[in-house]
Design an enzyme around this catalytic site. Structure first.
Site, short mmCIF file in Angstrom:
data_model
loop_
_atom_site.label_atom_id
_atom_site.label_comp_id
_atom_site.label_asym_id
_atom_site.label_seq_id
_atom_site.Cartn_x
_atom_site.Cartn_y
_atom_site.Cartn_z
N ARG A 172 -0.14 4.82 2.99
CA ARG A 172 -0.13 4.57 4.43
C ARG A 172 0.13 5.77 5.31
NH1 ARG A 172 4.09 -0.19 4.66
NH2 ARG A 172 4.31 -0.07 2.40
N CYS A 194 0.83 -1.21 0.00
CA CYS A 194 0.00 0.00 0.00
C CYS A 194 0.86 1.25 0.00
CB CYS A 194 -0.92 -0.01 1.23
SG CYS A 194 -1.92 1.49 1.36
N GLU A 209 -5.12 2.88 -10.21
CA GLU A 209 -5.73 1.56 -9.94
C GLU A 209 -6.89 1.32 -10.89
OE1 GLU A 209 -6.18 2.54 -5.42
OE2 GLU A 209 -6.00 0.36 -5.60
N TRP A 246 -9.03 5.38 0.14
CA TRP A 246 -9.59 5.93 -1.10
C TRP A 246 -8.76 5.42 -2.25
CZ3 TRP A 246 -8.08 9.46 2.86
CH2 TRP A 246 -6.75 9.91 2.76
N1 ARG Z 1 -6.67 -2.05 -6.72
C1 ARG Z 1 -7.99 -2.34 -6.20
C2 ARG Z 1 -9.04 -1.87 -7.19
O1 ARG Z 1 -8.72 -1.30 -8.19
C3 ARG Z 1 -8.20 -1.69 -4.86
C4 ARG Z 1 -7.19 -2.04 -3.79
C5 ARG Z 1 -7.21 -1.13 -2.60
N2 ARG Z 1 -6.94 0.24 -2.99
C6 ARG Z 1 -6.95 1.32 -2.19
N3 ARG Z 1 -6.73 2.48 -2.71
N4 ARG Z 1 -7.17 1.19 -0.89
O2 ARG Z 1 -10.22 -2.02 -6.94
#
Ligand code: ARG
Length: 393
Positions: free
Chosen positions: A87, A84, A263, A258
């Site tokens: 953090r 992560c 991602e 968030w």
């Molecule tokens: N990578 C995942 C997704 O695209 C989420 C993982 C957690 N991500 C976060 N920003 N807490 O759905």
């Protein structure tokens, strides 16, 4: 391995570490708690708490964290999440202590309450809800979805063509086998929760639409993606990892932060085995797609990521960009080091999937140590997410 679990259960075998390992891990966590947390007290308080916990383990085979221990343990598990990048704010995690909840109906209601608290009208708040732990002769409850909010993935009969998110095809089929009639069949049907209470069979629960904030995706330069009808959910809430604190495993402890834009814009929408949108975007942008060397994929990726940032901003929903989040991560490292703490991190997960070398996290290495408490994947949860039912539960 997990196929052995039902047999283990019939034999009354215990779940989690044996008493010696549990005593050791409990003491280790209590030392950390007393060292870091103001409620910890001095050396005498630590010694008496360890003695009480050891006595409790000897008498019952397990022990119960205080509310302060649980909250700190959950926050430190986030701090120790090597994959992560986000953090820096580990200490702000809101901890919903629901350890007395182990039945599916109440868990579903609590998951909805979690989503509302986390969504907060778009100003996303990091939240964890902790349900009942595993005990020696009684498993804790489970949420079998990978996240609280995920989109269904359907394969067409005969296996030609797909609708939705292929990553969730397994849990989609599983929910359907449990009796879920399926959604309307769009690319963005929100899955029901599949929850298994402690002494129960898995059941499915539809999420109320007003508990799931979604962001319609549009590009800042105009309507060229609009016909794709893209959207994404605002809250990434991992639901199938176990929270392990001091040898106690909380198998149902959904948590969220968030999103970081990449991602969604790079991985969820771009990956070949996910929404696989680079060709559709390349076509709409009129890019020369005759060869990889025109870098049409790279250009399409950047435009997808601009679309995600623009859309979340427009909707007033918290979303980090990879430049800012990389800087924050270095701030986090500096702060932790100033406190004399080691920070474990996995370079291959920390470096963003686009423009890695334009962020500072690319240009250094990290300590791969995995500290505890931690969030861990249990093998049966991964099987379940793939739709395999050999999970021993
Ligand atoms: N990578 C995942 C997704 O695209 C989420 C993982 C957690 N991500 C976060 N920003 N807490 O759905």
């Amino acid at each position: 391995m997990s196929a052995d679990l039902p047999a283990a259960r019939r034999r009354g075998v215990q779940y989690g570490p044996g008493p010696d390992a549990l005593r050791r891990e409990a003491a280790e966590f209590l030392r950390l708690f007393h060292h870091e947390h103001p409620a910890g007290g001095g050396p005498a308080a630590l010694a008496s708490r360890i003695a009480a916990v050891h006595a409790e383990i000897d008498a019952t085979g397990t022990y119960r964290h205080t509310a302060a221990e649980l909250a700190h343990g959950a926050r430190v598990a986030w701090r120790n999440s090597n994959r992560c990048i986000g953090r820096l704010y580990w200490h702000s995690l809101r901890v919903r202590d629901r350890r007395d909840v182990r039945d599916a109906d109440t868990m579903a209601a609590e998951a909805v309450a979690h989503l509302r608290e986390a969504t907060n009208g778009g100003r996303i708040r990091p939240v964890i809800t902790v349900f009942a732990p595993d005990a020696p002769n009684r498993r804790g409850p489970r949420i079998w979805n990978e996240q609280l909010v995920r989109y269904a993935g359907y394969s067409a009969p005969g296996g030609i063509g797909r609708t939705g998110d292929p990553r969730n095809a397994g849990i989609t089929a599983y929910a359907q086998r449990l009796g879920w009639p399926g959604g309307p069949g769009t690319h963005f049907d929100v899955l029901p929760l599949v929850i298994q209470g402690s002494d129960d069979k898995p059941r499915w629960f539809e999420l109320p639409a007003d508990a799931v904030l979604e962001v319609p995706l549009a590009h800042p330069d105009g309507g060229w993606v609009d016909d794709l009808g893209l959207r994404w959910h605002a809250v990434p809430a991992i639901a199938n990892m176990c929270l392990e604190i001091g040898g106690i495993c909380y198998p149902a402890a959904p948590f969220n932060g968030w999103y970081m834009g990449t991602e969604i814009g790079a991985r969820d929408l771009g990956d070949r085995d996910r929404y696989d949108l680079l060709p559709a975007v390349g076509e709409r942008l009129g890019l020369d797609m005759s060869s990889d060397r025109t870098l049409w994929k790279d250009r399409a990726l950047i435009e997808l990521n601009r679309m995600v940032l623009h859309s979340f901003d427009r909707a007033g929903v918290t979303l980090a960009d990879h430049h800012t989040e990389s800087q924050r991560f270095l701030t986090h490292l500096a702060r932790e080091e100033a406190k004399g703490r080691r920070v474990g991190a996995d370079w291959s997960w920390i470096v963003p999937p686009v423009s890695g070398c334009a962020t500072p996290v690319f240009h250094r290495t990290f300590d791969p140590v995995q500290l505890k408490p931690a969030f861990v994947h249990h093998p049966e949860a991964l099987l379940r997410a793939r739709g395999e039912e050999s999970a021993g539960h």
